[in-house]
Structures are given as C-alpha cells and as structure tokens.
Design a protein around this motif. Structure first.
Motif, mmCIF file in Angstrom:
data_model
loop_
_atom_site.group_PDB
_atom_site.id
_atom_site.type_symbol
_atom_site.label_atom_id
_atom_site.label_comp_id
_atom_site.label_asym_id
_atom_site.label_seq_id
_atom_site.Cartn_x
_atom_site.Cartn_y
_atom_site.Cartn_z
ATOM 1 N N LYS A 3 0.827 -1.210 0.000
ATOM 2 C CA LYS A 3 0.000 0.000 0.000
ATOM 3 C C LYS A 3 0.859 1.258 0.000
ATOM 4 C CE LYS A 3 -4.103 -1.908 2.180
ATOM 5 N NZ LYS A 3 -5.014 -1.821 3.322
ATOM 6 N N SER A 4 1.932 1.240 0.751
ATOM 7 C CA SER A 4 2.784 2.435 0.802
ATOM 8 C C SER A 4 3.484 2.659 -0.541
ATOM 9 C CB SER A 4 3.801 2.318 1.942
ATOM 10 O OG SER A 4 4.648 1.221 1.718
ATOM 11 N N ILE A 5 3.890 1.589 -1.224
ATOM 12 C CA ILE A 5 4.508 1.734 -2.545
ATOM 13 C C ILE A 5 3.488 2.254 -3.542
ATOM 14 C CG2 ILE A 5 5.531 0.458 -4.468
ATOM 15 C CD1 ILE A 5 6.938 -1.292 -2.413
ATOM 16 N N LEU A 6 2.272 1.738 -3.472
ATOM 17 C CA LEU A 6 1.207 2.199 -4.362
ATOM 18 C C LEU A 6 0.886 3.668 -4.125
ATOM 19 C CD1 LEU A 6 -0.894 1.444 -6.511
ATOM 20 C CD2 LEU A 6 -2.447 0.902 -4.635
ATOM 21 N N ILE A 7 0.851 4.082 -2.872
ATOM 22 C CA ILE A 7 0.582 5.493 -2.545
ATOM 23 C C ILE A 7 1.714 6.378 -3.060
ATOM 24 C CG2 ILE A 7 0.427 7.122 -0.623
ATOM 25 C CD1 ILE A 7 -1.170 4.950 0.876
ATOM 26 N N LEU A 8 2.969 5.951 -2.907
ATOM 27 C CA LEU A 8 4.094 6.735 -3.411
ATOM 28 C C LEU A 8 4.057 6.847 -4.937
ATOM 29 C CD1 LEU A 8 7.037 5.536 -1.157
ATOM 30 C CD2 LEU A 8 5.976 7.789 -1.195
ATOM 31 N N ILE A 9 3.685 5.769 -5.615
ATOM 32 C CA ILE A 9 3.595 5.817 -7.080
ATOM 33 C C ILE A 9 2.500 6.774 -7.509
ATOM 34 C CG2 ILE A 9 2.939 4.456 -9.111
ATOM 35 C CD1 ILE A 9 4.499 2.132 -7.883
ATOM 36 N N GLY A 12 3.626 10.298 -6.949
ATOM 37 C CA GLY A 12 4.612 10.645 -7.976
ATOM 38 C C GLY A 12 3.966 10.923 -9.320
ATOM 39 N N LEU A 13 2.967 10.133 -9.701
ATOM 40 C CA LEU A 13 2.250 10.382 -10.951
ATOM 41 C C LEU A 13 1.508 11.707 -10.919
ATOM 42 C CD1 LEU A 13 0.848 6.850 -11.821
ATOM 43 C CD2 LEU A 13 2.651 8.098 -12.985
ATOM 44 N N TYR A 14 0.946 12.042 -9.759
ATOM 45 C CA TYR A 14 0.234 13.310 -9.632
ATOM 46 C C TYR A 14 1.192 14.482 -9.843
ATOM 47 C CZ TYR A 14 -2.027 17.310 -7.523
ATOM 48 O OH TYR A 14 -2.532 18.548 -7.298
ATOM 49 N N TYR A 15 2.351 14.446 -9.205
ATOM 50 C CA TYR A 15 3.288 15.560 -9.346
ATOM 51 C C TYR A 15 3.912 15.596 -10.743
ATOM 52 C CZ TYR A 15 2.980 16.926 -4.499
ATOM 53 O OH TYR A 15 2.521 17.389 -3.312
ATOM 54 N N GLN A 16 4.120 14.433 -11.345
ATOM 55 C CA GLN A 16 4.644 14.406 -12.712
ATOM 56 C C GLN A 16 3.622 14.997 -13.679
ATOM 57 O OE1 GLN A 16 7.666 13.555 -13.618
ATOM 58 N NE2 GLN A 16 7.371 13.724 -15.805
ATOM 59 N N GLY A 17 2.365 14.658 -13.519
ATOM 60 C CA GLY A 17 1.321 15.203 -14.382
ATOM 61 C C GLY A 17 1.093 16.683 -14.140
ATOM 62 N N TYR A 18 1.255 17.131 -12.911
ATOM 63 C CA TYR A 18 1.064 18.536 -12.590
ATOM 64 C C TYR A 18 2.171 19.400 -13.174
ATOM 65 C CZ TYR A 18 0.219 22.697 -9.796
ATOM 66 O OH TYR A 18 -0.047 23.977 -9.397
#
Length: 134
Positions: A3-9, A12-18
């Motif tokens: 769950k923690s790896i999934l949350i980090l991914i 990370g996708l949110y900040y990359q898209g932003y």
C-alpha cells in the motif's frame, strides 16, 4: 508495504502530471514547422555529403604507388561506406520532415457566418477549415 509503494507511485504520478507544460496550439505549430525545416535542411546536407563521398571514392585511383604495389582499397571502402550510410540517414530525415509539416497543417472545425441575401439574415453554419502555415 504494498500500500505504501502504491501510494508513493500515485503521488509521484500526480506531481509528474502537474508539472507538464501546457503550450498553446500556435506555439506547437510554429515548433513543428521549425523542426520540419531543420530536418529538411539536414536531410539535404546528408544527401549531398554522401553523394560527394561516393564520387570521391570513385575518383580515387586503385593504386597510388606502382613501385611497391600499395593500394587505396581501405580509403575507397571507407569513403564509399560512409557515403552510403550518410545517404541512408537522409531518408528518415526527409520522411520525418514531411510528417512534421503535415502535422503542422491544422485541420479544425468551426462555425462560419453566412449572409443570405434574400432574407438579409446572418446564419451560422458549420465549416471545415484547413490552415497551412507558410
């Protein structure tokens, strides 16, 4: 742990898209036209250079010293191989230049006002416009 790896991914996708840059359509067309022109020039440079190297290889004599029997086979093969590689490199440059030029030609839908003379009304009709930046 999963769950923690999934949350980090996901974070990370949110900040990359932003962080994506949003360019306007006009700048994108200008960039594509500039890229197309640059690729077209590079294609002609590679084509001309390769042709010059092949002609140079054809002009070099086979033997340069008749007394000891040394020859120019390595030099001729180097020039001819480099010329063929240069010409074959120019082909993808011409193809991508044409693709970028066609992509820059923008096809758009819009609405066009049309004056009807008999009724003296302005009516809006759907239209298809093709804009080719020169």
């Amino acid at each position: 742990m999963k769950k923690s790896i999934l949350i980090l991914i996901l974070i990370g996708l949110y900040y990359q898209g932003y962080g994506q840059d949003s360019k306007s359509q006009q700048f994108l067309i200008e960039d594509l036209m500039k890229k197309s022109d640059t690729q077209y020039k590079a294609g002609w440079i590679f084509l001309g250079g390769g042709t010059a190297m092949i002609l140079t290889a054809a002009a070099i004599p086979n033997r340069f010293d008749y007394t000891d029997g040394s020859n120019n086979r390595r030099v001729k093969s180097f020039f001819s191989l480099t010329g063929v590689l240069s010409i074959s490199t120019s082909i993808p440059l011409f193809l991508s230049s044409g693709y970028n030029g066609r992509t820059a030609a923008k096809l758009s839908l819009g609405s066009q006002s049309l004056n009807l003379p008999m009724t003296s009304q302005l009516r809006s009709y759907p239209s298809l416009s093709l804009k080719v930046p020169l």
